[in-house]
Design a protein around this motif. Structure first.
Motif, PDB file in Angstrom:
ATOM      1  N   VAL A   1      52.581  30.964  52.077  1.00 16.06           N
ATOM      2  CA  VAL A   1      51.461  30.646  51.176  1.00 16.06           C
ATOM      3  C   VAL A   1      50.529  31.854  51.062  1.00 16.06           C
ATOM      4  O   VAL A   1      49.957  32.300  52.056  1.00 16.06           O
ATOM      5  CB  VAL A   1      50.670  29.426  51.688  1.00 16.06           C
ATOM      6  N   ALA A   2      50.372  32.378  49.867  1.00 15.76           N
ATOM      7  CA  ALA A   2      49.453  33.500  49.652  1.00 15.76           C
ATOM      8  C   ALA A   2      48.021  33.019  49.853  1.00 15.76           C
ATOM      9  O   ALA A   2      47.642  31.944  49.372  1.00 15.76           O
ATOM     10  CB  ALA A   2      49.629  34.070  48.254  1.00 15.76           C
ATOM     11  N   VAL A   3      47.214  33.800  50.562  1.00 17.64           N
ATOM     12  CA  VAL A   3      45.849  33.386  50.892  1.00 17.64           C
ATOM     13  C   VAL A   3      44.856  34.458  50.471  1.00 17.64           C
ATOM     14  O   VAL A   3      45.022  35.643  50.792  1.00 17.64           O
ATOM     15  CB  VAL A   3      45.695  33.112  52.405  1.00 17.64           C
ATOM     16  N   LYS A   4      43.821  34.040  49.752  1.00 14.96           N
ATOM     17  CA  LYS A   4      42.748  34.940  49.314  1.00 14.96           C
ATOM     18  C   LYS A   4      41.409  34.374  49.748  1.00 14.96           C
ATOM     19  O   LYS A   4      41.174  33.163  49.612  1.00 14.96           O
ATOM     20  CB  LYS A   4      42.759  35.100  47.791  1.00 14.96           C
ATOM     21  N   THR A   5      40.539  35.195  50.292  1.00 13.96           N
ATOM     22  CA  THR A   5      39.190  34.766  50.657  1.00 13.96           C
ATOM     23  C   THR A   5      38.173  35.379  49.697  1.00 13.96           C
ATOM     24  O   THR A   5      38.349  36.504  49.230  1.00 13.96           O
ATOM     25  CB  THR A   5      38.841  35.169  52.098  1.00 13.96           C
ATOM     26  N   VAL A   6      37.129  34.612  49.412  1.00 18.12           N
ATOM     27  CA  VAL A   6      36.050  35.075  48.526  1.00 18.12           C
ATOM     28  C   VAL A   6      34.728  34.832  49.235  1.00 18.12           C
ATOM     29  O   VAL A   6      34.469  33.718  49.720  1.00 18.12           O
ATOM     30  CB  VAL A   6      36.070  34.320  47.178  1.00 18.12           C
ATOM     31  N   GLU A   7      33.884  35.857  49.286  1.00 19.88           N
ATOM     32  CA  GLU A   7      32.570  35.736  49.930  1.00 19.88           C
ATOM     33  C   GLU A   7      31.505  36.361  49.045  1.00 19.88           C
ATOM     34  O   GLU A   7      31.804  37.210  48.192  1.00 19.88           O
ATOM     35  CB  GLU A   7      32.588  36.425  51.303  1.00 19.88           C
ATOM     36  N   GLY A   8      30.252  35.941  49.261  1.00 20.91           N
ATOM     37  CA  GLY A   8      29.118  36.520  48.556  1.00 20.91           C
ATOM     38  C   GLY A   8      28.282  37.345  49.507  1.00 20.91           C
ATOM     39  O   GLY A   8      27.985  36.897  50.617  1.00 20.91           O
ATOM     40  N   SER A   9      27.892  38.539  49.084  1.00 16.61           N
ATOM     41  CA  SER A   9      27.169  39.434  49.998  1.00 16.61           C
ATOM     42  C   SER A   9      25.813  38.882  50.407  1.00 16.61           C
ATOM     43  O   SER A   9      25.272  39.261  51.451  1.00 16.61           O
ATOM     44  CB  SER A   9      26.991  40.813  49.338  1.00 16.61           C
ATOM     45  N   LYS A  10      25.250  37.964  49.603  1.00 12.11           N
ATOM     46  CA  LYS A  10      23.939  37.386  49.907  1.00 12.11           C
ATOM     47  C   LYS A  10      24.038  35.901  50.253  1.00 12.11           C
ATOM     48  O   LYS A  10      23.058  35.165  50.137  1.00 12.11           O
ATOM     49  CB  LYS A  10      22.982  37.601  48.736  1.00 12.11           C
TER      50      LYS A  10
ATOM     51  N   GLN B   1      54.076  22.728  50.990  1.00 10.52           N
ATOM     52  CA  GLN B   1      52.979  23.702  51.002  1.00 10.52           C
ATOM     53  C   GLN B   1      52.707  24.224  49.586  1.00 10.52           C
ATOM     54  O   GLN B   1      53.628  24.365  48.787  1.00 10.52           O
ATOM     55  CB  GLN B   1      53.333  24.890  51.889  1.00 10.52           C
ATOM     56  N   PRO B   2      51.450  24.517  49.272  1.00 12.11           N
ATOM     57  CA  PRO B   2      51.131  25.090  47.957  1.00 12.11           C
ATOM     58  C   PRO B   2      51.612  26.531  47.867  1.00 12.11           C
ATOM     59  O   PRO B   2      51.970  27.146  48.866  1.00 12.11           O
ATOM     60  CB  PRO B   2      49.608  24.997  47.903  1.00 12.11           C
ATOM     61  N   LYS B   3      51.585  27.076  46.650  1.00 11.37           N
ATOM     62  CA  LYS B   3      51.983  28.467  46.464  1.00 11.37           C
ATOM     63  C   LYS B   3      50.883  29.430  46.907  1.00 11.37           C
ATOM     64  O   LYS B   3      51.158  30.518  47.402  1.00 11.37           O
ATOM     65  CB  LYS B   3      52.336  28.718  44.997  1.00 11.37           C
TER      66      LYS B   3
END
Length: 429
Positions: free
Chosen positions: A341-350, A199-201
């Motif tokens: 595995v640490a998980v981060k989500t990124v979203e755009g408001s538009k 698994q990745p970090k």
């Protein structure tokens, strides 16, 4: 629609428009017409130039055009693109920076397989190369893959990702962009169950449809409106004899491009009109902003029919990832099995393709992951493209992602610089 003649007819229409553009440019640029200084000829030549270029780009895979990177020593270092793992439907490629000490950050960038080539992430790769070792999934055009090679659906895609991660080892950070987000999450969960040491970090999920129903868009509404039978009859076509994949059933890139363009038809129409006028006035350049964007945007590839249909049926309609019921060869893949595995989500408001809420849904599925290993970010004012390749990515999102990677690598985050430092050892009392 599921006939070879339909595929060839569509390609014939594209080729005809390219020919018309080339003919208009050649005729309006005929030297003898210089004796008749009429603006009509300039407009005709401009229309021909823009039209020929646009339709020619639709069947050509763009180059990466990443020639060099400035290192910490202030020198330019040449970049070579190397194929590290070769597979029938997609390769794992590495951007090798020559003469530079190997960077501590090792990043696998999972490119979308949604109609465009991996080169859509060119600017993303360029921004990461400054202080990362970068690998990218380079998916192949289905029209060039012989039928004898076999099928390729969402399960095969997920297994490809798992194999690529295993090849690169656990000292890895994965960034998935758009379409592959749910399948990258599934691939990580698959490794958690089958080979935990691979698994990745960390896992950064950028604007992908983990739960399409969390925030419906025109894309998800379309998936709800049509049945699988209707979809198969209306969009699936058979590759013609001109290509190596003759006879393969595909979702043509030209149809996907039509869908993309129709979502913002007025905006694209205005962009092409303004470019034509700039060409007529002699103000356009070979690599101006318009050409840089549309040379990439218009370059499309075919997807295998089984990949496209299984994506719609299992990811959008069945919501198998969102409900944590995804299976590979009949075996359940439990997203809750991800515990380290640490998980981060990124979203755009538009974001009008994967609206805010669709991607962050991944965090609720990670029931076995401690809260301190979860993170999320919503970029205000950013659309879909901007969260991985635009100003928002460069100025805001990339520094946050680098900090997240460093925080889960035993490195001290240094916001905004992209640099990193090893944590100082603790002194014993």
């Amino acid at each position: 629609m599921r006939y070879m003649a339909t595929y060839d007819l569509m390609e014939t229409m594209r080729n005809t428009n390219q020919w018309l553009g080339a003919s208009a440019l050649a005729m309006a640029s005929y030297p003898a017409f210089g004796m008749v200084p009429h603006p009509m000829f300039n407009l005709m030549a401009a229309w021909g130039e823009v039209t020929e270029r646009s339709f020619a780009r639709m069947v050509a895979k763009p180059d990466w055009n990443l020639h060099s990177v400035v290192g910490a020593d202030g020198q330019d270092h040449l970049v070579e693109v190397e194929t590290e793992v070769e597979r029938p439907f997609g390769d794992l490629i590495r951007f090798h920076v020559l003469g530079r000490e190997e960077m501590k950050r090792r990043v696998l960038l999972v490119a979308p397989m949604s109609g465009h080539y991996a080169t859509l992430l060119r600017s993303t790769v360029q921004s990461l190369l400054e202080d990362c070792e970068v690998w990218v999934t380079d998916w192949h055009n289905a029209r060039d893959i012989p039928v004898s090679t076999g099928k390729f659906d969402v399960e095969d895609y997920t297994l490809y990702l798992a194999d690529f991660m295993k090849h690169l080892g656990s000292d890895l950070h994965v960034i998935a962009v758009c379409q592959p987000v749910p399948l990258t999450l599934a691939a990580t969960a698959y490794l958690a169950g089958e080979d935990p040491k691979s698994q990745p970090k960390s896992l950064t999920l950028v604007g992908g449809p983990v739960d399409p129903d969390a925030a419906p868009t025109e894309v998800t509404d379309f998936g709800r409106r049509v049945t699988m039978g209707q979809l198969e009859e209306t969009v699936i076509q058979q590759v013609g004899a001109k290509y190596a994949g003759c006879g393969r059933m595909v979702y043509p890139g030209l149809l996907q491009l039509q869908s993309f363009m129709s979502m913002n038809a007025e905006k694209h129409g205005k962009a092409f009109y303004e470019q034509m006028m700039r060409v007529a006035r002699g103000e356009a350049q070979e690599h101006d902003k318009h050409n840089r964007f549309y040379d990439e945007y218009l370059a499309v590839m075919d997807m295998t029919a089984e990949f496209y249909l299984s994506t719609v049926e299992r990811i959008f309609k069945g919501r198998e990832i969102a409900q944590n019921i995804f299976t590979i060869e009949g075996k359940p893949v439990d997203i809750g099995a991800i515990t380290s595995v640490a998980v981060k989500t990124v979203e755009g408001s538009k974001d009008d393709i994967s609206a805010p809420g669709q991607c962050i849904a991944a965090l609720d599925l990670l029931t076995g992951l401690p809260e301190e290993k979860k993170a999320s970010h919503v970029e205000e004012g950013a659309g879909h493209y901007g969260i991985f390749a635009g100003k928002s990515w460069r100025n805001n999102i990339r520094p946050l992602v680098m900090d997240f990677i460093d925080a889960n690598s035993g490195l001290v985050p240094t916001r905004g610089t992209g640099k990193k430092k090893r944590k100082a050892p603790q002194k014993k009392a």
